[in-house]
Design a protein around this motif. Sequence first.
Motif, PDB file in Angstrom:
ATOM      1  N   THR A  81     -22.451  19.219 -25.182  1.00 19.64           N
ATOM      2  CA  THR A  81     -23.648  18.642 -24.581  1.00 19.64           C
ATOM      3  C   THR A  81     -23.743  19.005 -23.107  1.00 19.64           C
ATOM      4  OG1 THR A  81     -23.345  16.812 -26.125  1.00 19.64           O
ATOM      5  CG2 THR A  81     -25.027  16.554 -24.438  1.00 19.64           C
ATOM      6  N   PHE A  82     -22.628  19.057 -22.416  1.00 20.40           N
ATOM      7  CA  PHE A  82     -22.626  19.489 -21.017  1.00 20.40           C
ATOM      8  C   PHE A  82     -23.132  20.928 -20.913  1.00 20.40           C
ATOM      9  CE2 PHE A  82     -19.907  15.855 -20.880  1.00 20.40           C
ATOM     10  CZ  PHE A  82     -19.844  15.397 -19.572  1.00 20.40           C
ATOM     11  N   ALA A  83     -22.628  21.805 -21.791  1.00 19.01           N
ATOM     12  CA  ALA A  83     -23.050  23.212 -21.765  1.00 19.01           C
ATOM     13  C   ALA A  83     -24.523  23.356 -22.118  1.00 19.01           C
ATOM     14  CB  ALA A  83     -22.185  24.029 -22.727  1.00 19.01           C
ATOM     15  N   ALA A  84     -24.967  22.614 -23.131  1.00 14.12           N
ATOM     16  CA  ALA A  84     -26.379  22.678 -23.523  1.00 14.12           C
ATOM     17  C   ALA A  84     -27.275  22.195 -22.383  1.00 14.12           C
ATOM     18  CB  ALA A  84     -26.607  21.831 -24.778  1.00 14.12           C
ATOM     19  N   THR A  85     -26.840  21.171 -21.668  1.00 15.48           N
ATOM     20  CA  THR A  85     -27.617  20.656 -20.538  1.00 15.48           C
ATOM     21  C   THR A  85     -27.776  21.715 -19.457  1.00 15.48           C
ATOM     22  OG1 THR A  85     -26.881  18.392 -20.974  1.00 15.48           O
ATOM     23  CG2 THR A  85     -27.712  18.869 -18.765  1.00 15.48           C
ATOM     24  N   VAL A  86     -26.694  22.422 -19.144  1.00 17.75           N
ATOM     25  CA  VAL A  86     -26.783  23.483 -18.136  1.00 17.75           C
ATOM     26  C   VAL A  86     -27.742  24.579 -18.589  1.00 17.75           C
ATOM     27  CG1 VAL A  86     -25.502  25.346 -17.008  1.00 17.75           C
ATOM     28  CG2 VAL A  86     -24.531  23.058 -17.098  1.00 17.75           C
ATOM     29  N   LEU A  87     -27.644  25.007 -19.844  1.00 19.17           N
ATOM     30  CA  LEU A  87     -28.543  26.053 -20.329  1.00 19.17           C
ATOM     31  C   LEU A  87     -29.997  25.604 -20.267  1.00 19.17           C
ATOM     32  CD1 LEU A  87     -26.585  27.691 -23.260  1.00 19.17           C
ATOM     33  CD2 LEU A  87     -27.615  28.885 -21.326  1.00 19.17           C
ATOM     34  N   LEU A  88     -30.258  24.353 -20.622  1.00 20.87           N
ATOM     35  CA  LEU A  88     -31.632  23.856 -20.572  1.00 20.87           C
ATOM     36  C   LEU A  88     -32.117  23.696 -19.135  1.00 20.87           C
ATOM     37  CD1 LEU A  88     -31.440  21.421 -23.585  1.00 20.87           C
ATOM     38  CD2 LEU A  88     -33.038  23.327 -23.360  1.00 20.87           C
ATOM     39  N   GLN A  89     -31.221  23.409 -18.196  1.00 21.23           N
ATOM     40  CA  GLN A  89     -31.607  23.419 -16.790  1.00 21.23           C
ATOM     41  C   GLN A  89     -32.021  24.829 -16.364  1.00 21.23           C
ATOM     42  OE1 GLN A  89     -28.220  21.797 -14.719  1.00 21.23           O
ATOM     43  NE2 GLN A  89     -28.892  19.673 -14.945  1.00 21.23           N
ATOM     44  N   ALA A  92     -35.412  25.492 -17.623  1.00 20.93           N
ATOM     45  CA  ALA A  92     -36.404  24.820 -16.779  1.00 20.93           C
ATOM     46  C   ALA A  92     -36.657  25.597 -15.492  1.00 20.93           C
ATOM     47  CB  ALA A  92     -35.936  23.400 -16.453  1.00 20.93           C
ATOM     48  N   GLN A  93     -35.651  26.308 -15.009  1.00 21.89           N
ATOM     49  CA  GLN A  93     -35.787  27.109 -13.793  1.00 21.89           C
ATOM     50  C   GLN A  93     -36.379  28.491 -14.056  1.00 21.89           C
ATOM     51  OE1 GLN A  93     -31.752  27.071 -12.362  1.00 21.89           O
ATOM     52  NE2 GLN A  93     -31.881  24.984 -11.577  1.00 21.89           N
ATOM     53  N   ALA A 282     -39.834  18.261 -20.633  1.00 26.63           N
ATOM     54  CA  ALA A 282     -40.024  19.313 -21.632  1.00 26.63           C
ATOM     55  C   ALA A 282     -38.692  19.773 -22.212  1.00 26.63           C
ATOM     56  CB  ALA A 282     -40.766  20.500 -21.019  1.00 26.63           C
ATOM     57  N   GLN A 283     -37.688  19.937 -21.368  1.00 32.64           N
ATOM     58  CA  GLN A 283     -36.385  20.404 -21.846  1.00 32.64           C
ATOM     59  C   GLN A 283     -35.631  19.288 -22.581  1.00 32.64           C
ATOM     60  OE1 GLN A 283     -37.677  21.696 -18.818  1.00 32.64           O
ATOM     61  NE2 GLN A 283     -38.122  23.408 -20.200  1.00 32.64           N
TER      62      GLN A 283
END
Length: 367
Positions: A81-89, A92-93, A282-283
């Motif tokens: 979940t930590f890795a998925a959060t970074v990818l989704l950030q 978003a960028q 959105a993410q």
Amino acid sequence: MRKALIVAVAAMFLTTGVAQASTSGLQRDLDAVRDSGAVGVQARVVSPGKESAGSSGTSVLGRNVPVSVDGHFRIGSDTKTFAATVLLQLVAQGRLSLDDSVEKWLPGLVRGNGYDGNLIKVRNLLQHTSGIYDYPHAVELEMATEAGFRKHRFKRMAPEKVVELSVAHPPVFAPGAKWEYSNVNYIIAGMIIEKVTGRSWRAEVRDRIIVPLGLRNTTLPGDFPFLPRPHAEGYTLTGTGAFRSTEVSLGWGGAAAEIVSTTKDLGAFWRALLGGKLLPPAQLAEMKTTVPLGPADAYGLGVIRHVTNCGVVTWFHNGGTPGFITGGAVTEDGRTSVITSLSNDGEIKAQGAAMTRLVDNAICRQG
């Protein structure tokens, strides 16, 4: 990691201090987990204005050593979940897209033997719909025995090698055709984070999540096999007994399984995530777009949707490593979290069911 567990068991608020569970419903449920055969268990429940924590069992098998409610443990697949959060950030960028292919970012990595990296998207990795064979799971199965644990406990392996050993086996299915849990998906995801940012996935998780949220007891140990103190000893249960499995190197599991944390820190992360403090709307909506796992559970992008026994929708990602099992739930609004850590793995069907009841009951009591 612990593929079978995921399928089967499917500092954001002011509080008035931590109440010990004592004879509360939480303590009764903790004792029920102990009575189901767990060596030790701890749990923490946080809701607006209230926090309670408790434990049961022992930190050392064969001795009466209380389990610390602030003990460190390996969170296993909750790392995803930590890795998925970074990818989704990064999505978003505008630095990558969920529809980008693995081939675009890691040319030639997933190719041959029936694989085509052009057909496997970042979304497939995060949602376990890539069809890539899970070599780490084969190692996990070996480590469920004492001989296998000793063989692999200090394993060192570059992520490229883990992927190579996975694609040496034919695909399990065509990309997007179905769902099947595969740790190697997140090892590849960690490699994509590095390619996009020019920094390791560990550095990105640290600077984007751990430091901003003040998670002082959350670490990325790499190959370092020892846990910070305090911690319970970890044990692997077998059909004939148990063996100690506290010290183990999981750096080779990388973004699939490496992180060490506490119930306090992990709860803060999950409340921040579902509370919208880590991802734009959105993410976060993309993360919560799921495929079904069963009557009560579904899998999103690094998160599991679970409906409790009283009908409350929650999110989490269970995790398991040699010696430790992580469970929990957070409500959709991010206001209430339950985090549990079991200090044994292996033969855990009964303990897993008891831990799920603990989580469900804790959420339902808050409602």
